[in-house]
Enzyme design. Structure first.
Site, PDB file in Angstrom:
ATOM      1  N   ARG A  63     -48.368 -30.942   4.309  1.00 38.93           N
ATOM      2  CA  ARG A  63     -48.570 -29.862   3.193  1.00 38.93           C
ATOM      3  C   ARG A  63     -50.162 -29.761   2.701  1.00 38.93           C
ATOM      4  O   ARG A  63     -50.440 -28.438   2.313  1.00 38.93           O
ATOM      5  CB  ARG A  63     -47.831 -30.508   1.993  1.00 38.93           C
ATOM      6  CG  ARG A  63     -47.798 -29.588   0.885  1.00 38.93           C
ATOM      7  CD  ARG A  63     -47.045 -29.998  -0.505  1.00 38.93           C
ATOM      8  NE  ARG A  63     -46.403 -31.033  -0.516  1.00 38.93           N
ATOM      9  CZ  ARG A  63     -46.563 -32.393  -0.870  1.00 38.93           C
ATOM     10  NH1 ARG A  63     -47.791 -32.453  -1.629  1.00 38.93           N
ATOM     11  NH2 ARG A  63     -45.765 -33.308  -0.942  1.00 38.93           N
ATOM     12  N   TYR A 116     -55.353  -5.479  -9.460  1.00 37.56           N
ATOM     13  CA  TYR A 116     -54.009  -5.440  -8.664  1.00 37.56           C
ATOM     14  C   TYR A 116     -52.914  -5.604  -9.715  1.00 37.56           C
ATOM     15  O   TYR A 116     -52.833  -6.650 -10.488  1.00 37.56           O
ATOM     16  CB  TYR A 116     -53.992  -6.295  -7.748  1.00 37.56           C
ATOM     17  CG  TYR A 116     -53.131  -6.462  -6.677  1.00 37.56           C
ATOM     18  CD1 TYR A 116     -52.511  -5.498  -5.897  1.00 37.56           C
ATOM     19  CD2 TYR A 116     -52.280  -7.891  -6.481  1.00 37.56           C
ATOM     20  CE1 TYR A 116     -51.703  -5.764  -5.004  1.00 37.56           C
ATOM     21  CE2 TYR A 116     -51.272  -7.818  -5.657  1.00 37.56           C
ATOM     22  CZ  TYR A 116     -50.838  -6.789  -4.804  1.00 37.56           C
ATOM     23  OH  TYR A 116     -49.998  -6.813  -3.898  1.00 37.56           O
ATOM     24  N   ASP A 188     -61.529 -11.118  -6.953  1.00 40.50           N
ATOM     25  CA  ASP A 188     -60.397 -10.580  -5.985  1.00 40.50           C
ATOM     26  C   ASP A 188     -61.253  -9.634  -5.070  1.00 40.50           C
ATOM     27  O   ASP A 188     -61.589  -8.672  -5.366  1.00 40.50           O
ATOM     28  CB  ASP A 188     -59.225  -9.824  -6.704  1.00 40.50           C
ATOM     29  CG  ASP A 188     -58.252  -9.706  -5.397  1.00 40.50           C
ATOM     30  OD1 ASP A 188     -58.691  -9.233  -4.399  1.00 40.50           O
ATOM     31  OD2 ASP A 188     -57.166  -9.369  -5.762  1.00 40.50           O
ATOM     32  N   LYS A 213     -54.574  -8.624   4.391  1.00 40.66           N
ATOM     33  CA  LYS A 213     -54.977  -7.453   4.618  1.00 40.66           C
ATOM     34  C   LYS A 213     -55.780  -7.403   5.952  1.00 40.66           C
ATOM     35  O   LYS A 213     -55.408  -7.694   6.933  1.00 40.66           O
ATOM     36  CB  LYS A 213     -55.631  -6.960   3.310  1.00 40.66           C
ATOM     37  CG  LYS A 213     -55.026  -7.210   2.179  1.00 40.66           C
ATOM     38  CD  LYS A 213     -53.720  -5.992   1.942  1.00 40.66           C
ATOM     39  CE  LYS A 213     -52.498  -6.567   1.100  1.00 40.66           C
ATOM     40  NZ  LYS A 213     -53.036  -6.666  -0.418  1.00 40.66           N
TER      41      LYS A 213
END
Ligand SMILES: *Cc1c(COP(=O)(O)O)cnc(C)c1O
Length: 399
Positions: A63, A116, A188, A213
């Site tokens: 993890r 966003y 961002d 992206k």
């Protein structure tokens, strides 16, 4: 150990760094790429070595990342200039973790009005429920952000340019104002990528990417990354661990593969985007093109000062047309796909309605398209758009 990566030489230029950061061929039979290491359990030679492993800086349990994830994080940290990067399962997870790391009930945060959509939704749906008040600010505020600071302001969240409406923000001015109050600036940076923007040199403390992206770049992985300064990376990594956010070794491998070609893809896509954007600017059907790389754009000076290039994602405002005519034209496009996301090798178009995503400022425009320009031949893309614009005009005349 996750530590013995090839170290960047101070004379390595960015394109070289993108090819060499986060590699360790000596550890993998000389293989150029760090392989996909799938593991939940990681074994230690004895009790004491198991007990002493630092899960944030060495491989201890799946993890917290195997060497594949550490390799991606190391490469990104070197490229972007972060003290440390944490990869998580999506861009939205990266945004959520970053905001959760700094806030508790009774706090106030400042978020740019052009963020966003899901970022805004997270603030409204989750942070509000946690007793955190979000105040949206005009992205054009610059140093006047200082007037909005309160004693309980815990972070500023920027997105420059906004990924729907493309306003640039004066990040260095916001960073300088926030620094005097000890308030972290989160940004961002998905649009600018680590290749075109050096956030930590411009006043950003926490740099977030939807790696989905341009970093992945091939429309096949969802991933987010959070880069942070020495002061902040541990609280972010701890928060991600507390919520159980992780990123799979297979996805990290693909993201690292994408990162290797980030520079040439972006350079070519920027060149293609400029050709398409300039052609659109010259068309009588177009009211304006929203793209900071164009001298006509109101954010051009800030873009030129702060960034070294432009992503291939921009807006196009059409002169007034009936909705049905716009759609009729868009539905005939051959090369621009209709779908979410961007940053891959292929062109995309969406028809967003940003007005309903605003509260601090008003957004008014004619029909707005968002284009993502891919690696296709730009002349084919221009022919495609030209045909669609003609169909829109014809549909409007018939309607
Ligand atoms: C796509 C996107 C995100 C979210 O990323 P996912 O990987 O889809 O969760 C965040 N910010 C911006 C600007 C984006 O375009």
């Amino acid at each position: 150990m996750a530590g013995d990566w090839q170290k960047p030489k101070s004379d390595m230029r960015m394109d070289t760094l993108l090819g060499h950061a986060g590699r360790a061929p000596d550890r993998f039979d000389g293989a150029v790429n760090v392989p996909v290491i799938r593991a939940s359990t990681v074994l230690f030679p004895d009790v004491d070595s198991y007990d002493s492993g630092d899960r944030f800086t060495s491989v201890t349990y799946g993890r917290h990342g195997t060497t594949t994830r550490f390799a991606l994080e190391e490469a990104l940290a070197q490229v972007e200039g972060a003290a440390r990067v944490s990869a998580v399962s999506s861009g939205v997870a990266a945004i959520a973790v970053s905001m959760l790391a700094f806030t508790r009930p009774g706090d106030h945060i400042l978020v740019a009005d052009n963020v966003y959509g899901p970022t805004r939704h997270f603030c409204e749906a989750r942070l509000a429920r946690n007793g955190v008040e979000t105040e949206y600010y005009d992205p054009g505020l610059g140093t006047r952000i200082a007037e909005r600071f309160r004693d309980n302001t815990r972070l500023v969240f920027c997105e420059s340019p906004g990924s729907l409406t493309f306003e640039m923000q004066d990040i260095p001015a916001i960073g300088a104002a926030a620094r005097t109050r000890g308030i972290p600036v989160l940004a961002d940076n998905t649009w600018a990528t680590p290749y075109f923007f050096r956030p930590f040199e411009k006043g950003v403390d926490v740099s977030i990417h939807s790696a989905t992206k341009y970093i992945v770049g091939h429309a096949d992985v969802i991933m987010g990354t959070i880069g942070a300064t020495e002061a902040y990376w541990r609280i972010i990594r701890q928060t991600a661990a507390d919520y159980g956010y992780t990123a799979s070794p297979d996805d990290c491998y693909l993201a690292l593969r994408g990162l290797r070609t980030l520079a040439p893809r972006l350079r070519q896509q920027m060149q293609n985007a400029l050709l398409v954007a300039n052609w659109l600017s010259s068309r009588s059907e177009v009211a304006r093109v929203l793209y900071p790389a164009l001298p006509s754009d109101p954010g051009h000076a800030l873009w030129q000062r702060d960034m070294t290039g432009a992503a291939s994602l921009f807006g196009v405002e059409l002169k007034p047309l009936p909705d049905a005519a716009v759609k009729a034209g868009l539905n005939t496009l051959r090369y621009f796909g209709h779908g979410a996301s961007w940053g891959g090798f292929e062109s995309l178009v969406t028809y967003p309605r940003p007005a309903k995503l605003r509260t601090a400022t008003r957004w008014q425009s004619g029909p707005l398209l968002r284009l993502h320009v891919g690696l296709e031949d730009p002349q084919d893309l221009i022919a495609d758009l030209s045909a669609a614009l003609e169909i829109m005009q014809r549909a409007a005349a018939d309607g």
